[in-house]
Design a protein around this motif. Structure first.
Motif, PDB file in Angstrom:
ATOM      1  N   GLY A  49       0.796  -1.228   0.000  1.00 29.52           N
ATOM      2  CA  GLY A  49       0.000   0.000   0.000  1.00 29.52           C
ATOM      3  C   GLY A  49       0.822   1.268   0.000  1.00 29.52           C
ATOM      4  O   GLY A  49       0.291   2.364   0.182  1.00 29.52           O
ATOM      5  N   LEU A  50       2.122   1.121  -0.199  1.00 32.41           N
ATOM      6  CA  LEU A  50       2.981   2.305  -0.124  1.00 32.41           C
ATOM      7  C   LEU A  50       2.983   3.129  -1.403  1.00 32.41           C
ATOM      8  O   LEU A  50       3.345   4.307  -1.384  1.00 32.41           O
ATOM      9  CB  LEU A  50       4.419   1.877   0.215  1.00 32.41           C
ATOM     10  CG  LEU A  50       4.683   1.647   1.697  1.00 32.41           C
ATOM     11  CD1 LEU A  50       5.895   0.767   1.912  1.00 32.41           C
ATOM     12  CD2 LEU A  50       4.884   2.986   2.404  1.00 32.41           C
ATOM     13  N   ASP A  90       2.005   6.626  -1.648  1.00 31.50           N
ATOM     14  CA  ASP A  90       0.838   6.725  -0.770  1.00 31.50           C
ATOM     15  C   ASP A  90       1.345   6.688   0.670  1.00 31.50           C
ATOM     16  O   ASP A  90       1.820   5.662   1.141  1.00 31.50           O
ATOM     17  CB  ASP A  90      -0.123   5.565  -1.026  1.00 31.50           C
ATOM     18  CG  ASP A  90      -1.437   5.746  -0.276  1.00 31.50           C
ATOM     19  OD1 ASP A  90      -1.467   6.515   0.696  1.00 31.50           O
ATOM     20  OD2 ASP A  90      -2.430   5.107  -0.653  1.00 31.50           O
ATOM     21  N   PRO A  91       1.257   7.780   1.371  1.00 29.21           N
ATOM     22  CA  PRO A  91       1.911   7.880   2.680  1.00 29.21           C
ATOM     23  C   PRO A  91       1.179   7.191   3.825  1.00 29.21           C
ATOM     24  O   PRO A  91       1.691   7.153   4.940  1.00 29.21           O
ATOM     25  CB  PRO A  91       1.969   9.388   2.916  1.00 29.21           C
ATOM     26  CG  PRO A  91       0.805   9.929   2.169  1.00 29.21           C
ATOM     27  CD  PRO A  91       0.602   9.035   0.977  1.00 29.21           C
ATOM     28  N   ARG A  92       0.020   6.648   3.560  1.00 27.89           N
ATOM     29  CA  ARG A  92      -0.748   6.091   4.673  1.00 27.89           C
ATOM     30  C   ARG A  92      -0.011   5.015   5.471  1.00 27.89           C
ATOM     31  O   ARG A  92      -0.006   5.065   6.714  1.00 27.89           O
ATOM     32  CB  ARG A  92      -2.101   5.576   4.175  1.00 27.89           C
ATOM     33  CG  ARG A  92      -3.128   6.701   4.088  1.00 27.89           C
ATOM     34  CD  ARG A  92      -4.403   6.229   3.442  1.00 27.89           C
ATOM     35  NE  ARG A  92      -4.193   5.855   2.041  1.00 27.89           N
ATOM     36  CZ  ARG A  92      -5.189   5.581   1.197  1.00 27.89           C
ATOM     37  NH1 ARG A  92      -6.432   5.631   1.627  1.00 27.89           N
ATOM     38  NH2 ARG A  92      -4.942   5.263  -0.048  1.00 27.89           N
ATOM     39  N   PRO A  93       0.631   4.045   4.806  1.00 31.96           N
ATOM     40  CA  PRO A  93       1.373   3.061   5.622  1.00 31.96           C
ATOM     41  C   PRO A  93       2.483   3.700   6.433  1.00 31.96           C
ATOM     42  O   PRO A  93       2.808   3.234   7.532  1.00 31.96           O
ATOM     43  CB  PRO A  93       1.942   2.103   4.574  1.00 31.96           C
ATOM     44  CG  PRO A  93       1.022   2.225   3.414  1.00 31.96           C
ATOM     45  CD  PRO A  93       0.611   3.662   3.388  1.00 31.96           C
ATOM     46  N   ARG A 148       6.595  13.103   7.033  1.00 33.12           N
ATOM     47  CA  ARG A 148       5.410  13.451   7.822  1.00 33.12           C
ATOM     48  C   ARG A 148       4.511  14.448   7.133  1.00 33.12           C
ATOM     49  O   ARG A 148       3.294  14.357   7.207  1.00 33.12           O
ATOM     50  CB  ARG A 148       5.836  14.020   9.179  1.00 33.12           C
ATOM     51  CG  ARG A 148       6.414  12.968  10.071  1.00 33.12           C
ATOM     52  CD  ARG A 148       5.962  13.105  11.500  1.00 33.12           C
ATOM     53  NE  ARG A 148       6.436  11.942  12.244  1.00 33.12           N
ATOM     54  CZ  ARG A 148       7.669  11.831  12.714  1.00 33.12           C
ATOM     55  NH1 ARG A 148       8.549  12.809  12.544  1.00 33.12           N
ATOM     56  NH2 ARG A 148       8.035  10.748  13.361  1.00 33.12           N
ATOM     57  N   ARG A 149       5.119  15.386   6.449  1.00 33.01           N
ATOM     58  CA  ARG A 149       4.307  16.414   5.806  1.00 33.01           C
ATOM     59  C   ARG A 149       3.368  15.808   4.768  1.00 33.01           C
ATOM     60  O   ARG A 149       2.316  16.358   4.466  1.00 33.01           O
ATOM     61  CB  ARG A 149       5.201  17.457   5.153  1.00 33.01           C
ATOM     62  CG  ARG A 149       6.095  16.893   4.069  1.00 33.01           C
ATOM     63  CD  ARG A 149       6.875  17.991   3.366  1.00 33.01           C
ATOM     64  NE  ARG A 149       7.543  17.483   2.186  1.00 33.01           N
ATOM     65  CZ  ARG A 149       6.950  17.343   1.010  1.00 33.01           C
ATOM     66  NH1 ARG A 149       5.687  17.678   0.878  1.00 33.01           N
ATOM     67  NH2 ARG A 149       7.615  16.868  -0.025  1.00 33.01           N
ATOM     68  N   LEU A 150       3.753  14.649   4.248  1.00 35.43           N
ATOM     69  CA  LEU A 150       2.936  14.049   3.201  1.00 35.43           C
ATOM     70  C   LEU A 150       1.546  13.678   3.692  1.00 35.43           C
ATOM     71  O   LEU A 150       0.555  13.948   3.032  1.00 35.43           O
ATOM     72  CB  LEU A 150       3.632  12.808   2.634  1.00 35.43           C
ATOM     73  CG  LEU A 150       4.914  13.090   1.860  1.00 35.43           C
ATOM     74  CD1 LEU A 150       5.521  11.788   1.375  1.00 35.43           C
ATOM     75  CD2 LEU A 150       4.641  14.020   0.696  1.00 35.43           C
ATOM     76  N   TRP A 151       1.487  13.040   4.869  1.00 32.12           N
ATOM     77  CA  TRP A 151       0.147  12.700   5.347  1.00 32.12           C
ATOM     78  C   TRP A 151      -0.458  13.831   6.169  1.00 32.12           C
ATOM     79  O   TRP A 151      -1.650  13.874   6.383  1.00 32.12           O
ATOM     80  CB  TRP A 151       0.117  11.379   6.076  1.00 32.12           C
ATOM     81  CG  TRP A 151       0.835  11.335   7.390  1.00 32.12           C
ATOM     82  CD1 TRP A 151       0.375  11.798   8.585  1.00 32.12           C
ATOM     83  CD2 TRP A 151       2.118  10.784   7.636  1.00 32.12           C
ATOM     84  NE1 TRP A 151       1.305  11.564   9.555  1.00 32.12           N
ATOM     85  CE2 TRP A 151       2.382  10.944   9.007  1.00 32.12           C
ATOM     86  CE3 TRP A 151       3.081  10.176   6.838  1.00 32.12           C
ATOM     87  CZ2 TRP A 151       3.573  10.518   9.601  1.00 32.12           C
ATOM     88  CZ3 TRP A 151       4.256   9.747   7.429  1.00 32.12           C
ATOM     89  CH2 TRP A 151       4.493   9.924   8.787  1.00 32.12           C
TER      90      TRP A 151
END
Lengths: 109, 109
Positions: free
Chosen positions: A51-52, A67-70, B82-85
């Motif tokens: 999921g990255l 995708d920064p969620r992980p 960190r800024r990404l999410w």
DNA sequence: GAGATGTGTAACAGACAGCTTACGTAAACG
DNA sequence: CGTTTACGTAAGCTGTCTGTTACACATCTC
């Protein structure tokens, strides 16, 4: 925390770093590594399954984006441990040794 | 970031979690896992080489304690992302979309 | 000292990861 | 349409992990 396994590989971390600067096509991405293109394709697959990254078809190209969620999940996983090194750096562990227990006060900045 | 490879294994993450609550002996630690004691011994070796734990000999026992420094490094590695999410969650991406033609706007939820 | 206790290491088997070459496929191009 | 372009996938090899059993070694105990 499947992301941790994906990020354990240095090549994949580098891919993530590249994509953080902006999305790129698969071949464009592969050109920046000393390994073969199929190898990068496989790395991208692992990152995708973790999921990255996410893919967008643009004609015959496959444009990859981070995708920064992980990464956010990793950050959340790491959170409970923060107090551990926050204690070591400050002089407040003296206070802790004084009788105080579980005085959290992490992330002062 | 050698710590990432060490943390990629779920058993080792569990060991780290246990040691975060307090130091423990090797056998005491191994008793809480469904695998053999030598297997845990090997995991401890990996964690040790990654700098995530340190050992103290106490008689014939080996008492393991968590060393949070590699976790702190991981935290530092994660920082630039960190800024990404943060963008996705906050309303400041509106500001970004205001002048940039990068009309990505996926993931509406 | 002899034996029990607590651990690490060696040797080995099976699963898995990462790389390469060869091939399949879908979109663009003439 | 045939060919080029851009990818992904399959097959095969090799090295590395993880787990197990067997063994070597210190350290208490008596």
């Amino acid at each position: 925390m499947e992301a941790l396994a994906a990020l354990a590989d240095p090549t994949r971390r580098q891919i993530v770093a590249l994509l953080a600067a902006g999305e790129q096509g698969a071949g464009e991405l592969a050109g920046q590594f000393p390994v073969s293109r199929p190898a990068i394709s496989r790395h991208l697959r692992v990152l995708r399954e973790a999921g990255l990254v996410k893919v967008r078809a643009e004609g015959q190209r496959r444009v990859y984006a981070l995708d920064p969620r992980p990464l956010s999940e990793l950050d959340a996983w790491l959170a409970p441990y923060r107090r551990l090194w926050a204690q070591r750096l400050g002089a407040l562990d003296t206070e802790i040794a004084r009788g105080r227990r579980a005085r959290t006060q992490e992330d002062g900045r």
